[in-house]
Scaffold this motif. Structure first.
Motif, PDB file in Angstrom:
ATOM      1  N   ASN A 253       0.830  -1.208   0.000  1.00 38.85           N
ATOM      2  CA  ASN A 253       0.000   0.000   0.000  1.00 38.85           C
ATOM      3  C   ASN A 253       0.862   1.255   0.000  1.00 38.85           C
ATOM      4  O   ASN A 253       0.571   2.238  -0.690  1.00 38.85           O
ATOM      5  CB  ASN A 253      -0.935   0.001   1.206  1.00 38.85           C
ATOM      6  N   ASP A 257       1.408   3.886  -3.426  1.00 40.13           N
ATOM      7  CA  ASP A 257       1.165   5.325  -3.316  1.00 40.13           C
ATOM      8  C   ASP A 257       2.362   6.098  -3.873  1.00 40.13           C
ATOM      9  O   ASP A 257       2.206   7.075  -4.606  1.00 40.13           O
ATOM     10  CB  ASP A 257       0.914   5.713  -1.857  1.00 40.13           C
ATOM     11  N   ASP A 260       2.639   5.460  -7.832  1.00 37.73           N
ATOM     12  CA  ASP A 260       1.678   6.251  -8.605  1.00 37.73           C
ATOM     13  C   ASP A 260       2.165   7.685  -8.785  1.00 37.73           C
ATOM     14  O   ASP A 260       2.031   8.274  -9.873  1.00 37.73           O
ATOM     15  CB  ASP A 260       0.312   6.237  -7.923  1.00 37.73           C
ATOM     16  N   GLN A 261       2.743   8.264  -7.721  1.00 42.32           N
ATOM     17  CA  GLN A 261       3.270   9.624  -7.828  1.00 42.32           C
ATOM     18  C   GLN A 261       4.476   9.676  -8.763  1.00 42.32           C
ATOM     19  O   GLN A 261       4.630  10.626  -9.541  1.00 42.32           O
ATOM     20  CB  GLN A 261       3.652  10.155  -6.448  1.00 42.32           C
ATOM     21  N   GLY A 338       2.382  10.959   4.700  1.00 46.86           N
ATOM     22  CA  GLY A 338       1.382  10.332   3.852  1.00 46.86           C
ATOM     23  C   GLY A 338       0.253  11.259   3.447  1.00 46.86           C
ATOM     24  O   GLY A 338      -0.685  10.827   2.761  1.00 46.86           O
ATOM     25  N   ASP A 340      -0.941  14.934   1.611  1.00 44.70           N
ATOM     26  CA  ASP A 340      -0.478  15.859   0.583  1.00 44.70           C
ATOM     27  C   ASP A 340      -0.233  17.251   1.153  1.00 44.70           C
ATOM     28  O   ASP A 340      -0.976  17.712   2.038  1.00 44.70           O
ATOM     29  CB  ASP A 340      -1.498  15.969  -0.549  1.00 44.70           C
TER      30      ASP A 340
END
Length: 476
Positions: A253, A257, A260-261, A338, A340
């Motif tokens: 997980n 994350d 993807d970034q 975690g 933004d």
């Protein structure tokens, strides 16, 4: 005599019972054959090469002029010390490394560890069908040790990703990788612990297992019994250099994350509070009027950071972030990182013996915009003379290395002065020509003052160790 016969009969009965029960016990153990057949095509071997130019005095093993460093030094020291070779005028050294990875998207995206491809000039990916493709490094994130690669291929066998939050201690797991270059080796074990925090890895809640992991397994997948990837094998704890029963994997997980970034923008953004924290000991907890030690004690703050701006104070103890408990100081960076930048977070803090709630709007880590490589930034223009790109360091790195300033190298050109000196991506530069490097802007000034055709010392940190390299700018 009768007693002896009775014992003999009892022994026979026990042996028969054991034989009868053995198949039942075997049926209770997990069978990984189906998992391996299904998943193995999506696991890859990764090999990298890097050419390093070195300079300095010669060191030879067979008198002053022998061909190479003696094997005994390599056996004991490996590459921990930059023993130079050659004629004293510099030499080229090709470094190769092996690792593992796995397909996360049939369009050609592959995940591995950042340390597997860090500083590599060439990355080759080999599949189970013996295809070998050159890979492009889409992006790396040093903080979580995640890298995303891209190969020019379609319809690749992407692995099924699971939910690492569902893992439980005692659950069976298996790893497929290339330890010591032995492709598609399978090992298995159980989850020993979850949410482990390791030194200098505050952003990853590691999965601890007793799955046998060795050099070459790095970047390979960790599977649950359903054949789903639940982690990326990243580190081991060892005193011998080999497996000792303590292996650590990055939860999938967390990894996805980051991935993807990296795929979307080539970099990772994290929330920033702008605080310095320390653990809450039992004595400190008592002094602050707490029944049990928990949370993260704010020891200092950036006066211009988000926390200071929105009302957090030194001496506050952060207990919760958006309702999630901060059970120790190691948990806070993970929770904040975690979220933004620009998002509002609700902090529950202990202040003057009372629980209070604060709303903080998170900022971005210093240097994050530069890290993305904005045109005209100090990262792009200043170190171009050296053939590198750099970014500012965050407060956690400065504390870990116990330094007041420095810059991290994010890219090294193959033919630049930095590459010839042996500087790699990921190195932290702390001074040049005996002058401290505090940030990318100051690096611009220092590089502009460097003489041409003359070697100057550069001090850097690599993998937590400090040493010097000689940098020489050629005459134009």
């Amino acid at each position: 005599m009768r007693s002896r016969m009775q014992l003999s009969s009892l022994w026979m009965l026990l042996m028969i019972a054991a034989l009868v029960c053995q198949p039942a016990l075997a049926r209770d153990l997990p069978d990984f054959t189906g998992l391996v057949k299904e998943a193995a095509p999506g696991v890859v071997n990764i090999s990298t090469s890097q050419t390093v130019e070195r300079g300095g005095p010669s060191f030879h093993g067979r008198g002053f002029g022998g061909p190479e460093m003696p094997d005994i030094f390599r056996e004991f020291f490996g590459d921990r010390f930059p023993f130079p070779q050659g004629d004293g005028q510099g030499y080229s050294e090709e470094r190769k490394s092996l690792g593992s990875g796995f397909v996360i998207d049939e369009a050609g995206y592959i995940m591995t560890n950042a340390h597997v491809v860090d500083g590599a000039d060439e990355v080759l990916v080999r599949f189970s069908d013996r295809r070998e493709l050159e890979a492009e490094v889409v992006g790396v994130d040093i903080k979580t040790d995640i890298a995303v690669l891209k190969v020019d291929a379609d319809d690749l066998p992407a692995l099924v990703l699971g939910n690492s939050d569902d893992l439980e201690v005692g659950e069976w797991v298996a790893a497929i990788g290339s330890p010591f270059g032995f492709d598609h080796s399978v090992t298995a074990g159980i989850v020993s612990a979850i949410n482990r925090t390791l030194p200098q890895d505050a952003y990853v809640p590691f999965i601890q297992t007793d799955v046998a992991i060795n050099p070459g397994n790095s970047g390979g997948p960790l599977f649950n019994l359903d054949g789903e990837v639940v982690g990326i094998n990243s580190q081991i704890f060892t005193r011998s250099g080999g497996f000792m029963g303590l292996s650590f994997s990055i939860p999938i997980n967390v990894a996805m994350d980051v991935a993807d970034q990296l795929r979307d923008g080539g970099s990772v953004s994290r929330g920033w509070l702008g605080v310095m924290i320390q653990p809450v000991s039992r004595d400190l907890a008592e002094s602050f009027g707490m029944k049990e030690p928990e949370g993260a004690l704010v020891s200092d703050m950036d006066p211009e950071g988000p926390a200071a701006r929105d009302g957090l104070e030194a001496g506050d103890i952060i207990l919760e972030v958006n309702g999630k408990r901060v059970d120790s100081s190691e948990t806070l960076p993970r929770l904040i990182g975690g979220i933004d930048p620009g998002e509002k977070v609700e902090l529950t803090v202990m202040r003057d013996g009372e629980r209070e709630s604060l709303t903080i709007t998170l900022g971005s880590w210093p240097g994050a915009e530069q890290g993305a490589g904005s045109k005209g930034s100090a990262e792009d223009s200043a170190p171009a003379r050296l053939g590198i790109k750099v970014q500012a360091l965050d407060e956690q790195v400065l504390r870990d290395l116990k330094i007041e300033g420095g810059v991290r190298v994010t890219e090294v050109g193959r033919d630049g002065a930095a590459a010839r000196a042996g500087i790699r991506r990921g190195d932290v530069l702390v001074n040049i020509a005996m002058q401290p490097v505090k940030n990318p802007e100051q690096l611009v000034e220092l590089i502009g003052e460097l003489p041409e055709g003359q070697s100057v010392p550069v001090r850097l940190y690599r993998e937590g160790r400090s040493y010097y390299v000689a940098l020489r700018l050629d005459d134009n």
